[in-house]
Every structure is written in structure tokens, then in C-alpha cells.
Design an enzyme around this catalytic site. Structure first.
Site, PDB file in Angstrom:
ATOM      1  N   LYS A 162      -1.256   3.458   4.065  1.00  0.00           N
ATOM      2  CA  LYS A 162      -1.845   2.115   4.001  1.00  0.00           C
ATOM      3  C   LYS A 162      -2.123   1.584   5.398  1.00  0.00           C
ATOM      4  O   LYS A 162      -3.015   0.783   5.600  1.00  0.00           O
ATOM      5  CB  LYS A 162      -0.874   1.157   3.317  1.00  0.00           C
ATOM      6  CG  LYS A 162      -0.664   1.419   1.867  1.00  0.00           C
ATOM      7  CD  LYS A 162       0.427   0.478   1.332  1.00  0.00           C
ATOM      8  CE  LYS A 162       1.349   1.190   0.393  1.00  0.00           C
ATOM      9  NZ  LYS A 162       2.746   1.220   0.847  1.00  0.00           N
ATOM     10  N   LYS A 218      -2.114  11.750   7.983  1.00  0.00           N
ATOM     11  CA  LYS A 218      -1.340  11.432   6.777  1.00  0.00           C
ATOM     12  C   LYS A 218      -1.977  10.226   6.094  1.00  0.00           C
ATOM     13  O   LYS A 218      -2.329   9.257   6.769  1.00  0.00           O
ATOM     14  CB  LYS A 218       0.103  11.083   7.191  1.00  0.00           C
ATOM     15  CG  LYS A 218       0.906  10.341   6.110  1.00  0.00           C
ATOM     16  CD  LYS A 218       2.192   9.739   6.680  1.00  0.00           C
ATOM     17  CE  LYS A 218       2.484   8.336   6.205  1.00  0.00           C
ATOM     18  NZ  LYS A 218       3.116   8.003   5.004  1.00  0.00           N
ATOM     19  N   LYS A 252       4.997   3.206  14.988  1.00  0.00           N
ATOM     20  CA  LYS A 252       4.490   1.842  14.781  1.00  0.00           C
ATOM     21  C   LYS A 252       4.263   1.144  16.124  1.00  0.00           C
ATOM     22  O   LYS A 252       3.285   0.415  16.298  1.00  0.00           O
ATOM     23  CB  LYS A 252       5.443   1.042  13.894  1.00  0.00           C
ATOM     24  CG  LYS A 252       5.354   1.474  12.434  1.00  0.00           C
ATOM     25  CD  LYS A 252       6.416   0.830  11.576  1.00  0.00           C
ATOM     26  CE  LYS A 252       6.391   1.375  10.163  1.00  0.00           C
ATOM     27  NZ  LYS A 252       7.639   1.162   9.444  1.00  0.00           N
TER      28      LYS A 252
HETATM   29  P1  ADP Z   1       2.339   4.029   3.394  1.00  0.00           P
HETATM   30  O1  ADP Z   1       2.529   5.011   4.527  1.00  0.00           O
HETATM   31  O2  ADP Z   1       1.028   4.203   2.743  1.00  0.00           O
HETATM   32  O3  ADP Z   1       2.608   2.597   3.808  1.00  0.00           O
HETATM   33  P2  ADP Z   1       4.899   3.889   2.137  1.00  0.00           P
HETATM   34  O4  ADP Z   1       5.568   4.019   3.459  1.00  0.00           O
HETATM   35  O5  ADP Z   1       4.961   2.574   1.442  1.00  0.00           O
HETATM   36  O6  ADP Z   1       3.381   4.374   2.290  1.00  0.00           O
HETATM   37  O7  ADP Z   1       5.436   5.036   1.192  1.00  0.00           O
HETATM   38  C1  ADP Z   1       5.869   4.881  -0.150  1.00  0.00           C
HETATM   39  C2  ADP Z   1       6.276   6.232  -0.682  1.00  0.00           C
HETATM   40  O8  ADP Z   1       5.132   7.085  -0.779  1.00  0.00           O
HETATM   41  C3  ADP Z   1       7.290   6.957   0.205  1.00  0.00           C
HETATM   42  O9  ADP Z   1       8.198   7.659  -0.589  1.00  0.00           O
HETATM   43  C4  ADP Z   1       6.449   7.889   0.989  1.00  0.00           C
HETATM   44  O10 ADP Z   1       7.157   9.027   1.429  1.00  0.00           O
HETATM   45  C5  ADP Z   1       5.357   8.271  -0.021  1.00  0.00           C
HETATM   46  N1  ADP Z   1       4.131   8.591   0.708  1.00  0.00           N
HETATM   47  C6  ADP Z   1       3.411   7.752   1.477  1.00  0.00           C
HETATM   48  N2  ADP Z   1       2.344   8.363   2.006  1.00  0.00           N
HETATM   49  C7  ADP Z   1       2.402   9.638   1.552  1.00  0.00           C
HETATM   50  C8  ADP Z   1       1.569  10.782   1.733  1.00  0.00           C
HETATM   51  N3  ADP Z   1       0.479  10.722   2.483  1.00  0.00           N
HETATM   52  N4  ADP Z   1       1.910  11.916   1.107  1.00  0.00           N
HETATM   53  C9  ADP Z   1       3.020  11.994   0.334  1.00  0.00           C
HETATM   54  N5  ADP Z   1       3.844  10.953   0.126  1.00  0.00           N
HETATM   55  C10 ADP Z   1       3.557   9.785   0.717  1.00  0.00           C
END
Ligand code: ADP
Ligand code: TRP
Length: 321
Positions: free
Chosen positions: A192, A189, A110
Site C-alpha cells: 500500500k 514488493k 520507512k
Molecule cells: P502493506 O505492505 O501493503 O501495507 P501490510 O503491511 O498491511 O501490507 O500487510 C498485511 C499482511 O499482508 C501482512 O501479513 C503482510 O505480510 C502481507 N503482505 C503484504 N504485502 C504482501 C506481499 N506483497 N506479498 C505477500 N504478503 C504480503
């Protein structure tokens, strides 16, 4: 067995969130004691607009309920509605080495992306540990990217238990080895934070556009292609059974496959797959007060579950006198 996991209301939920976390969570409600919550305090580390955070919270609640989370089977609430979590965070702060937090990949990532290194961002994993330990969760289903956060939680729990005596259950991450880290339209990856997501509930036209954006290599149509390294293959296979996946892989290797056809197939699969949830969401959206009621009643249940643990912790650290 107590299963717990949370998700940030920091933007539209995507298929990475769905396959990595939401789907396994929803399946658990049939067989386990399930705790599912919306981590709005965590989202404050990146969202600086109060209205957007409040709106995002309701949107995530709608998403989860539309996808099948049943508030009669699971405890479903918003993190900030159980204030004990911030109290526990403060208590845990005092036994958490700064070095442990500075080593967090997610923190470093970040900062590299240009977020200012404020204290909220650094202590993010301590709040997450408080989330998990307050409810004495045994298992935490998350995507692969959260593994280190879970290790930090375990370290903090063990340190607390060593310092004050047995208090917390040491939780385990549950990462489904069959679910790949879902890749975004740019090949990183899906997240959001990267503007590379394929959202579960976006409009038809937007979905087509997002899928059209998925980066592929420039192998000519007639040449054999490698499914294992293809973002498109990885995403489409999430919606396929083993036999269908093997067929698609064979089409890749044979040559003659057009990426535009695979994109069309991905669009059709995804649109159909989420159709029932989309219809249910449209219904739920008509009565947001009902959604708020569900969340409030979930928070009451969660708070009740948290009370014995926070009382025990208060006693151990000496704030009950
Ligand atoms: P983001 O990275 O989109 O902000 P979050 O950190 O809010 O997502 O993640 C919410 C959940 O979704 C977590 O358990 C995270 O491990 C899972 N997750 C997020 N992105 C992925 C991905 N690209 N593939 C698999 N799981 C994911
Ligand atoms: N850090 C998690 C994520 O970004 C969200 C989260 C906060 C969480 N508290 C949690 C996940 C507790 C599991 C358990 O996805």
C-alpha cells in the site's frame, strides 16, 4: 492451537495481502481458534487523517467479511477496542532494547522513504509484540516481510519470561513457502505504501488499468521468455493450479507469447476469482451499523480472552499492590 494475525487499515487491500495473510487466515477459522483484527493503532504510524483511518477500518472489515471471515467462527475486532494492548505495550517497552528496534528493516525502510523517525514508528514492533502476546497466540500467519517483526516479538517474550518468570507463550511465524512475496506493478514488493498494488475490490476499469501497468521486459514476442523473473507470470500463477502454471511456463519458454495476452488472462482470472466476494461486499456495504456491531461484539470476546494474561502481567511487574 491459537492462530492470530492483524492487518493495517491504511489503504485498499491488495492481492499481496490476500494471498500472504487473509486467505490462510480465513482457512484457519474451520480448524483452529482464530483471532483476526484490524490494527488501527499501527496504521496511525503512517495515516495522519482521522477520517481516513476510521473509514479505512470499516473498509477492511467489509473486505474480510466479504472474503469469507465468519464472526461466529473467528474473533474479529479492532485493535484499539481492547485498551489493554497499550498497557502491555508500555510494560514491554521497559524490557525492549532500543538497538533491537533500530535494527528493524521495516523501520529503516520507512525512514529511507522519507517518513519522520518518530517514536511510534520505532516502537511499532513493541505494539505488535503486545498484540500477539496478550492473546497467548501460538502461530501468526503473515507474509514474508513480517518475519523480522515476529523475531522481535519472540525476543521480547523470552526477555520478559527470563525477567519475571514464565508468562508468555513464545509464538511462531507461519510463512507459507508456496506463496511468493507478491510483486507490485513496478516489480517491487506489492505494498500500500508504494502505489503499486492490484486491489482486490477495485472497479473493473481500474483493475484493467492497474494490470496494464505491470512492468514487463522488452523481449520480442517471438523470443523465448523466462517465467521465473516475470512479474506478470508470478501474479497470474497465484490464480492457477500446478498444471495450469506448468502450461503457462511452457508457453513462456516456447516463444511467441504476447505479454498483452497474459495481462488479459490475469484480468479475467482475477475478476472471476473475486466475483462472489465482490457481490457479498456490495450487500454488506448497505448496512454499516451491522459491521460495527460485529466488531464491537468481537472486541468484547477478545477483551475477555486478554484479561487473564494482563492480570498475570500486572501481578508479575508489581502494579497490583
Ligand atoms: P502493506 O505492505 O501493503 O501495507 P501490510 O503491511 O498491511 O501490507 O500487510 C498485511 C499482511 O499482508 C501482512 O501479513 C503482510 O505480510 C502481507 N503482505 C503484504 N504485502 C504482501 C506481499 N506483497 N506479498 C505477500 N504478503 C504480503
Ligand atoms: N505489522 C503487521 C503488518 O504490517 C500488522 C500487525 C500488527 C500484525 N500487529 C500484528 C500482524 C500482530 C500479526 C500479528 O502487516
Amino acid at each position: 492451537m491459537r492462530i492470530l494475525s492483524g492487518i493495517q487499515p491504511s489503504g485498499g487491500l491488495h492481492i499481496g495481502n490476500y494471498f500472504g495473510m487473509m486467505k490462510p487466515m480465513i482457512e484457519y477459522q474451520e480448524v483452529s481458534e482464530l483471532y483476526c483484527f484490524i490494527v488501527n493503532f499501527h496504521a496511525m504510524t503512517t495515516v495522519r487523517d482521522g477520517k481516513r483511518l476510521a473509514w479505512g477500518t470499516i473498509q477492511v472489515a467489509l473486505d474480510f467479511l466479504a472474503l469469507g471471515l465468519d464472526p461466529d467462527k473467528a474473533i474479529f475486532w479492532v485493535q484499539s477496542d481492547v485498551p489493554e494492548v497499550t498497557e502491555l505495550t508500555w510494560i514491554l517497552n521497559n524490557i525492549t532494547p532500543v538497538g533491537l528496534l533500530l535494527r528493524s528493516h521495516s523501520y529503516k525502510e520507512k525512514i529511507d522513504q522519507g517518513l519522520s523517525p518518530n517514536h511510534g514508528l520505532l516502537s511499532y514492533p513493541v505494539l505488535m509484540a503486545a498484540d500477539i502476546l496478550l492473546y497467548q497466540a501460538h502461530r501468526v500467519p503473515v507474509g514474508k516481510d513480517q518475519q523480522q517483526h515476529l523475531e522481535i516479538t519472540r525476543d521480547i517474550a523470552m526477555k520478559f519470561n527470563n525477567t519475571y518468570g514464565e508468562t508468555f507463550i513464545i509464538p511462531e511465524a507461519e510463512i507459507n513457502p508456496n506463496v511468493p512475496l507478491v510483486v507490485g506493478t513496478d516489480g517491487r514488493k506489492m505494498s500500500k505504501s508504494y502505489d503499486n498494488t492490484i486491489e482486490i475490490f477495485c472497479k473493473e476499469e481500474d483493475l484493467r488499468k492497474k494490470i496494464a501497468r505491470i512492468v514487463t521486459d522488452s523481449t520480442p514476442v517471438s523470443e523465448p521468455k523466462n517465467p521465473e523473473t516475470c512479474n506478470l507470470f508470478i501474479n497470474l500463477s497465484l490464480f492457477m493450479n500446478e498444471e495450469e502454471k506448468a502450461d503457462l511456463a511452457e508457453r513462456y519458454r516456447r516463444g511467441g507469447l504476447k505479454y498483452s495476452d497474459v495481462k488479459q488472462e490475469l484480468f479475467e482470472r482475477m475478476w472471476e476469482y473475486f466475483r462472489p466476494a465482490r457481490e457479498k461486499r456490495a450487500e454488506l456495504e448497505k448496512n454499516l451499523d451491522y459491521i460495527r456491531e460485529i466488531l464491537k461484539s468481537g472486541a468484547e470476546k477478545a477483551r475477555e480472552k486478554a484479561t487473564p494474561t494482563i492480570n498475570l502481567v500486572r501481578k508479575k511487574v508489581g502494579v497490583i499492590y
